[in-house]
Design a protein around this motif. Structure first.
Motif, short mmCIF file in Angstrom:
data_model
loop_
_atom_site.label_atom_id
_atom_site.label_comp_id
_atom_site.label_asym_id
_atom_site.label_seq_id
_atom_site.Cartn_x
_atom_site.Cartn_y
_atom_site.Cartn_z
N UNK A 29 13.21 7.11 1.90
CA UNK A 29 13.11 5.52 1.83
C UNK A 29 14.37 5.03 1.64
N UNK A 30 14.88 3.96 1.96
CA UNK A 30 15.91 2.99 2.02
C UNK A 30 16.40 3.06 0.44
N UNK A 31 17.73 3.15 0.21
CA UNK A 31 18.01 2.96 -1.23
C UNK A 31 17.88 1.48 -1.60
N UNK A 32 17.42 1.19 -2.97
CA UNK A 32 16.84 0.32 -3.46
C UNK A 32 15.40 -0.13 -3.61
N UNK A 33 14.72 0.73 -2.64
CA UNK A 33 13.08 0.65 -2.49
C UNK A 33 12.60 1.77 -3.05
N UNK A 34 11.29 1.47 -3.63
CA UNK A 34 10.60 2.37 -4.27
C UNK A 34 9.08 2.30 -4.00
N UNK A 35 8.42 3.49 -4.12
CA UNK A 35 6.86 3.17 -3.72
C UNK A 35 6.27 2.90 -5.28
N UNK A 36 5.58 1.99 -5.39
CA UNK A 36 4.99 1.50 -6.29
C UNK A 36 3.36 2.10 -6.71
N UNK A 37 2.86 2.18 -5.78
CA UNK A 37 1.38 2.42 -5.75
C UNK A 37 1.24 3.32 -4.40
N UNK A 38 0.19 4.37 -4.51
CA UNK A 38 -0.36 5.19 -3.37
C UNK A 38 -1.86 5.20 -3.47
N UNK A 39 -2.26 4.94 -2.32
CA UNK A 39 -3.95 4.95 -2.69
C UNK A 39 -4.46 5.48 -1.25
N UNK A 40 -5.78 5.98 -1.40
CA UNK A 40 -6.52 6.39 -0.27
C UNK A 40 -7.10 5.42 0.28
N UNK A 41 -7.22 5.13 1.44
CA UNK A 41 -7.87 4.00 2.03
C UNK A 41 -8.72 4.69 3.41
N UNK A 42 -9.58 3.74 4.14
CA UNK A 42 -10.14 4.09 5.32
C UNK A 42 -9.60 3.18 6.52
N UNK A 43 -9.25 3.51 7.53
CA UNK A 43 -8.82 2.73 8.71
C UNK A 43 -9.62 3.47 9.80
N UNK A 44 -10.37 2.58 10.72
CA UNK A 44 -11.03 3.02 11.96
C UNK A 44 -11.95 4.25 11.42
N UNK A 45 -12.37 4.35 10.30
CA UNK A 45 -13.49 5.12 9.77
C UNK A 45 -12.87 6.45 9.51
N UNK A 46 -11.46 6.54 9.40
CA UNK A 46 -10.62 7.61 9.11
C UNK A 46 -10.04 7.43 7.79
N UNK A 47 -9.69 8.94 7.23
CA UNK A 47 -8.79 8.61 5.85
C UNK A 47 -7.44 8.42 6.24
N UNK A 67 23.89 -9.80 0.29
CA UNK A 67 23.34 -9.97 -1.28
C UNK A 67 21.90 -9.36 -1.26
N UNK A 68 21.58 -8.92 -2.45
CA UNK A 68 20.36 -8.22 -2.84
C UNK A 68 19.21 -9.36 -2.68
N UNK A 69 17.90 -9.05 -1.84
CA UNK A 69 17.17 -9.68 -1.45
C UNK A 69 15.77 -8.87 -2.06
N UNK A 70 15.10 -9.38 -2.73
CA UNK A 70 13.81 -8.86 -3.24
C UNK A 70 12.99 -8.93 -2.07
N UNK A 71 12.15 -7.47 -1.89
CA UNK A 71 11.24 -7.40 -0.78
C UNK A 71 10.02 -6.56 -1.27
N UNK A 72 8.96 -6.52 -0.60
CA UNK A 72 7.84 -5.75 -1.01
C UNK A 72 7.20 -5.57 0.65
N UNK A 73 6.20 -4.37 0.50
CA UNK A 73 5.63 -4.26 1.80
C UNK A 73 4.43 -3.09 1.59
N UNK A 74 4.05 -2.93 2.74
CA UNK A 74 2.82 -1.80 2.80
C UNK A 74 3.09 -0.98 4.00
#
Length: 115
Positions: A29-47, A67-74
Protein backbone atom coordinates in the motif's frame (compact mmCIF):
# COMPACT_ATOMS: atom_id res chain seq x y z
CA UNK A 1 -3.85 -27.43 -9.62
CA UNK A 2 -1.95 -24.18 -9.31
CA UNK A 3 1.82 -24.07 -9.58
CA UNK A 4 4.20 -22.33 -7.23
CA UNK A 5 4.30 -18.55 -7.08
CA UNK A 6 7.50 -18.51 -9.19
CA UNK A 7 5.88 -20.76 -11.83
CA UNK A 8 2.83 -18.48 -11.98
CA UNK A 9 5.01 -15.41 -12.48
CA UNK A 10 6.81 -17.19 -15.35
CA UNK A 11 3.40 -17.89 -16.91
CA UNK A 12 2.38 -14.22 -16.62
CA UNK A 13 0.52 -14.60 -13.31
CA UNK A 14 1.33 -12.44 -10.34
CA UNK A 15 -0.31 -14.18 -7.41
CA UNK A 16 -0.36 -17.82 -6.35
CA UNK A 17 -3.74 -17.57 -4.54
CA UNK A 18 -6.60 -15.20 -3.87
CA UNK A 19 -5.31 -14.58 -0.33
CA UNK A 20 -1.85 -13.83 -1.78
CA UNK A 21 -3.42 -11.13 -3.99
CA UNK A 22 -5.16 -9.39 -1.07
CA UNK A 23 -2.07 -9.68 1.15
CA UNK A 24 0.16 -8.27 -1.58
CA UNK A 25 -2.06 -5.19 -1.88
CA UNK A 26 -1.98 -4.61 1.88
CA UNK A 27 1.81 -5.15 2.02
CA UNK A 28 2.52 -2.72 -0.85
CA UNK A 29 0.00 0.00 0.00
CA UNK A 30 1.28 3.46 -0.94
CA UNK A 31 2.71 5.45 1.98
CA UNK A 32 0.01 7.79 3.29
CA UNK A 33 -2.83 5.35 2.53
CA UNK A 34 -4.56 2.98 4.92
CA UNK A 35 -7.26 0.31 4.77
CA UNK A 36 -10.28 1.65 6.67
CA UNK A 37 -12.60 -1.29 6.15
CA UNK A 38 -12.57 -4.82 4.79
CA UNK A 39 -15.74 -6.70 3.98
CA UNK A 40 -16.88 -9.84 2.22
CA UNK A 41 -19.19 -9.17 -0.73
CA UNK A 42 -20.52 -11.04 -3.77
CA UNK A 43 -19.53 -10.17 -7.36
CA UNK A 44 -20.91 -12.22 -10.27
CA UNK A 45 -22.26 -14.65 -7.69
CA UNK A 46 -18.76 -15.28 -6.37
CA UNK A 47 -17.29 -14.38 -2.98
CA UNK A 48 -15.09 -11.29 -3.10
CA UNK A 49 -13.21 -9.06 -0.69
CA UNK A 50 -13.74 -5.30 -0.75
CA UNK A 51 -11.26 -2.91 0.87
CA UNK A 52 -12.03 0.75 1.47
CA UNK A 53 -8.91 2.92 1.53
CA UNK A 54 -8.23 6.54 2.36
CA UNK A 55 -5.40 8.87 3.23
CA UNK A 56 -3.20 11.39 1.43
CA UNK A 57 -1.05 11.19 -1.66
CA UNK A 58 1.57 13.77 -2.57
CA UNK A 59 0.55 15.19 -5.96
CA UNK A 60 1.66 15.92 -8.58
CA UNK A 61 3.54 12.64 -8.32
CA UNK A 62 7.34 13.00 -7.93
CA UNK A 63 7.17 16.78 -8.31
CA UNK A 64 9.09 19.27 -6.14
CA UNK A 65 5.79 21.20 -5.91
CA UNK A 66 3.82 18.19 -4.61
CA UNK A 67 1.23 18.80 -1.91
CA UNK A 68 -0.77 16.31 0.16
CA UNK A 69 -4.14 15.58 -1.46
CA UNK A 70 -6.85 13.66 0.44
CA UNK A 71 -8.01 10.55 -1.42
CA UNK A 72 -10.34 7.64 -0.90
CA UNK A 73 -11.21 4.58 -2.89
CA UNK A 74 -12.25 0.99 -3.03
CA UNK A 75 -10.53 -2.15 -4.24
CA UNK A 76 -12.33 -5.42 -4.87
CA UNK A 77 -10.60 -8.77 -5.27
CA UNK A 78 -12.31 -11.86 -6.66
CA UNK A 79 -11.59 -15.21 -8.23
CA UNK A 80 -13.72 -16.32 -11.16
CA UNK A 81 -13.13 -19.57 -13.09
CA UNK A 82 -9.57 -19.86 -11.80
CA UNK A 83 -8.62 -16.29 -12.71
CA UNK A 84 -7.91 -13.55 -10.18
CA UNK A 85 -9.42 -10.09 -10.67
CA UNK A 86 -8.74 -6.75 -9.01
CA UNK A 87 -11.17 -3.88 -9.65
CA UNK A 88 -10.45 -0.47 -8.15
CA UNK A 89 -10.93 3.26 -8.08
CA UNK A 90 -9.16 6.06 -6.22
CA UNK A 91 -10.08 9.75 -6.19
CA UNK A 92 -10.69 12.82 -4.11
CA UNK A 93 -13.43 12.68 -1.48
CA UNK A 94 -15.44 15.14 -3.61
CA UNK A 95 -15.23 12.86 -6.64
CA UNK A 96 -16.23 9.88 -4.51
CA UNK A 97 -19.86 11.01 -4.44
CA UNK A 98 -19.98 10.40 -8.21
CA UNK A 99 -17.61 7.43 -8.42
CA UNK A 100 -19.05 5.29 -5.58
CA UNK A 101 -22.49 4.75 -7.17
CA UNK A 102 -20.93 4.04 -10.58
CA UNK A 103 -18.50 1.55 -8.99
CA UNK A 104 -21.35 -0.17 -7.12
CA UNK A 105 -23.22 -0.52 -10.44
CA UNK A 106 -20.10 -1.90 -12.11
CA UNK A 107 -19.79 -4.55 -9.38
CA UNK A 108 -23.47 -5.51 -9.77
CA UNK A 109 -23.10 -5.98 -13.53
CA UNK A 110 -19.53 -7.33 -13.71
CA UNK A 111 -19.25 -10.47 -15.83
CA UNK A 112 -15.85 -11.68 -17.05
CA UNK A 113 -15.75 -12.61 -20.73
CA UNK A 114 -15.48 -16.29 -21.48
CA UNK A 115 -12.99 -17.48 -24.14
Amino acid sequence: ERGTHDELVKQGGRYATFDDMVKSFRDTLQPGLRVDREQAIQVSGRPATQLEVSGELWLPWKSPDAKPVPVKGQRVFLEHDGKLYEIAWLGTPEAATTIEPAFAHLLQTFAPLQK
